[in-house]
Scaffold this motif. Structure first.
Motif, PDB file in Angstrom:
ATOM      1  N   ASN A 163      10.840  31.901  41.501  1.00  0.00           N
ATOM      2  CA  ASN A 163      11.895  32.285  40.567  1.00  0.00           C
ATOM      3  C   ASN A 163      13.125  31.415  40.782  1.00  0.00           C
ATOM      4  OD1 ASN A 163      10.528  35.075  41.698  1.00  0.00           O
ATOM      5  ND2 ASN A 163      10.629  34.971  39.472  1.00  0.00           N
ATOM      6  N   GLN A 164      13.724  30.973  39.678  1.00  0.00           N
ATOM      7  CA  GLN A 164      14.905  30.128  39.747  1.00  0.00           C
ATOM      8  C   GLN A 164      16.168  30.981  39.832  1.00  0.00           C
ATOM      9  OE1 GLN A 164      15.383  27.395  36.492  1.00  0.00           O
ATOM     10  NE2 GLN A 164      17.002  26.217  37.530  1.00  0.00           N
ATOM     11  N   ASN A 206      19.774  24.858  40.786  1.00  0.00           N
ATOM     12  CA  ASN A 206      18.498  24.145  40.871  1.00  0.00           C
ATOM     13  C   ASN A 206      17.784  24.526  42.161  1.00  0.00           C
ATOM     14  OD1 ASN A 206      18.526  22.744  38.439  1.00  0.00           O
ATOM     15  ND2 ASN A 206      19.716  21.040  39.297  1.00  0.00           N
ATOM     16  N   TYR A 233      14.992  27.467  43.826  1.00  0.00           N
ATOM     17  CA  TYR A 233      13.953  28.445  43.531  1.00  0.00           C
ATOM     18  C   TYR A 233      13.618  29.209  44.812  1.00  0.00           C
ATOM     19  CZ  TYR A 233      13.255  25.670  39.265  1.00  0.00           C
ATOM     20  OH  TYR A 233      13.444  25.022  38.074  1.00  0.00           O
ATOM     21  N   GLU A 236       8.052  22.267  37.629  1.00  0.00           N
ATOM     22  CA  GLU A 236       9.458  22.621  37.839  1.00  0.00           C
ATOM     23  C   GLU A 236      10.262  21.489  38.457  1.00  0.00           C
ATOM     24  OE1 GLU A 236      10.886  25.184  36.697  1.00  0.00           O
ATOM     25  OE2 GLU A 236       9.095  26.260  36.031  1.00  0.00           O
ATOM     26  N   LYS A 295      15.568  19.350  43.189  1.00  0.00           N
ATOM     27  CA  LYS A 295      15.356  20.786  43.027  1.00  0.00           C
ATOM     28  C   LYS A 295      14.709  21.333  44.299  1.00  0.00           C
ATOM     29  CE  LYS A 295      15.033  20.978  37.983  1.00  0.00           C
ATOM     30  NZ  LYS A 295      14.227  21.466  36.823  1.00  0.00           N
ATOM     31  N   CYS A 317      16.831  37.392  39.211  1.00  0.00           N
ATOM     32  CA  CYS A 317      15.622  36.605  38.959  1.00  0.00           C
ATOM     33  C   CYS A 317      14.435  37.098  39.774  1.00  0.00           C
ATOM     34  CB  CYS A 317      15.885  35.126  39.257  1.00  0.00           C
ATOM     35  SG  CYS A 317      16.146  34.747  41.020  1.00  0.00           S
TER      36      CYS A 317
END
Length: 354
Positions: A4-5, A10, A12, A28, A86, A126
Motif C-alpha cells: 500500500n502506498q 513515494n 509503500y 509500481e 520509490k 492506506c
C-alpha cells in the motif's frame, strides 16, 4: 499480500511475501527496499539483488530497541525519495515493525505538525491493519520528543532510556543494576541537561547539616492523580522529591562489601548491590537519613508510581528557591547603609531629600 502506498509519498508498506511478486514491484517502480525483520542470509542476495537494500534485524517485541535504527532508516528513505526513487518498507506482516519505521520517517519530515498517533492515522488510511506494538509507540514518542535528530546515540533522552532499560532488566532478574550502567546526571556535560530551567530554580539541602543535595534540573516530575487512585490521600502533598541518580548517592546505592565509605571503594564495588534502601547525606560528619531508593519503584502518596525511585523525604530536607546572588542586596530585602543606597527620584513629597 498487497503493498500500500502512503498518501502523498513515494513510499509503500507491506509484508515480506510482497517481495515474491516481482511484477507488482516493477509495475509500481520500486527501487529501494527497507527490510525490518530477521532475514535468512542465504535468501538476501536472491531476493533483494535488484534493489537498493537496507536491512534492520529486529523482532516484533515490546523490548526490541528499534529506536536506535530510526536515524539510519530515515536517512536511507529520504535519500531514495530525493533521488526520484520509490521505497518499499516491509516486515513480516506489514503491521508493526515496518509501520514504526514509516512513522519515524513522517515524523522526521514534519516534526512540528505530526505526532506518532497522527502519523499512524495517515498510514491507516492506506493500510488499516497498521499497529506498532506498545514498545515501538513509546520509542516513537521519544524520537519525536528528541526532535527526530540525525544522531541519537549521545542524546540525553536516549541515554536515560537505555539506563532505564538496564534497570528494568536487572530488576526483572531480582538484582540491582550494575554501577557502570547507571547514568549519574551531575556527571553529564552541562549541555546535556534537557530539562528547561524553571522560572525560579529550587535547591534542596539536608535539614540537619545544610549540605546541598540537588537542584531543580535533577528533579523528576510525576503525575499527581489523586482523583483516580483510591489509595491516594486527598488534599495531601507528595512526601518525597524524586531525583535522577546523582554521584553522591553512590555509597547508598552501591555499598562496598567491607563497609568503608570512600568514593574510590564504591567506584570499584563488587558483589550484589541492594534493590532498595536508605539515601544517606553525603556529608561525612552528618550521615543523616535523607530519603530512600527502590530500583523496582515506589508509589508516591499521591498515587503515582515512579520507577526507578530515588526520593528525598521532604520531612528530612529543606526545599527553597535558589537565591540569585547577582541581584543587588537591596533587592533581597537587605537594608543598606545611607551612603550605599541608590539615589531615589524626587516625587515632590520631600522623602527623597531625607
Amino acid at each position: 499480500m498487497a503493498m500500500n502506498q502512503i498518501p502523498g509519498q513515494n513510499i509503500y508498506i507491506s509484508g515480506i511475501y510482497c517481495m515474491k511478486n516481482k511484477a507488482a514491484l516493477e509495475r509500481e517502480g520500486i527501487t529501494h527496499v527497507v527490510s525490518v525483520l530477521r532475514l535468512n542470509p542465504a535468501e538476501v542476495d536472491k531476493t533483494f539483488s535488484s534493489y537498493q537494500h537496507f536491512a534492520i534485524d529486529a523482532d516484533d517485541t515490546d523490548d526490541e530497541n528499534l529506536l536506535q535504527h530510526f536515524p539510519d532508516a530515515v536517512r536511507f528513505i529520504k535519500s531514495a525519495v530525493e533521488a526520484g526513487g520509490k521505497v518499499l518498507v516491509h516486515c513480516a506482516m506489514g503491521k508493526s515493525r515496518s509501520t514504526a519505521v514509516c512513522i519515524a520517517y513522517l515524523l522526521h519530515q514534519k516534526p512540528n505538525m505530526l505526532t506518532p498517533q497522527s502519523a499512524l492515522e495517515i498510514l491507516r488510511q492506506c493500510r488499516p491493519l497498521c499497529e506498532p506494538n506498545d514498545g515501538f509507540m513509546e520509542q516513537l514518542a521519544l524520537y519525536h520528543e528528541m526532535g527526530c535528530p540525525e544522531d541519537i546515540t549521545e542524546h540525553p533522552v536516549y541515554q536515560r532510556w537505555l539506563y532505564r532499560r538496564d534497570v528494568e532488566e536487572s530488576v526483572a532478574c531480582g538484582r540491582a543494576p550494575e554501577m557502570e550502567s547507571v547514568r549519574f546526571e551531575d556527571e553529564q556535560p552541562t549541555q546535556s541537561q534537557i530539562q528547561e530551567k524553571p522560572p525560579q530554580e529550587v535547591e534542596i539541602k539536608c535539614r540537619k547539616c545544610r549540605k546541598g543535595l540537588a537542584s531543580s534540573k535533577y528533579m523528576i516530575p510525576h503525575d499527581e492523580d489523586k482523583r483516580n487512585n483510591s489509595k491516594a490521600r486527598q488534599n495531601t502533598e507528595c512526601a518525597h522529591v524524586f531525583l535522577h541518580p546523582m554521584k553522591w548517592m553512590s555509597p547508598s546505592l552501591f555499598p562496598s562489601t567491607d563497609g568503608s565509605k570512600t568514593s574510590s571503594t564504591y567506584d570499584s564495588a563488587s558483589g550484589d548491590a541492594p534493590l532498595s534502601g536508605r539515601l544517606i547525606c553525603p556529608n561525612p560528619t552528618c550521615g543523616s537519613n535523607v530519603g530512600k531508593f527502590a530500583w523496582q519503584g515506589l508509589q508516591c502518596n499521591c498515587g503515582s508510581w515512579v520507577v526507578p525511585a530515588l526520593g528525598l523525604a521532604k520531612a528530612r530536607v529543606d526545599i527553597a528557591n535558589k537565591v540569585n546572588t547577582a541581584r543587588p542586596p537591596a533587592a533581597l530585602g537587605i537594608r543598606m547603609p545611607p551612603g550605599m543606597r541608590p539615589l531615589e527620584p524626587n516625587d515632590g513629597s520631600g522623602r527623597g531629600n531625607l
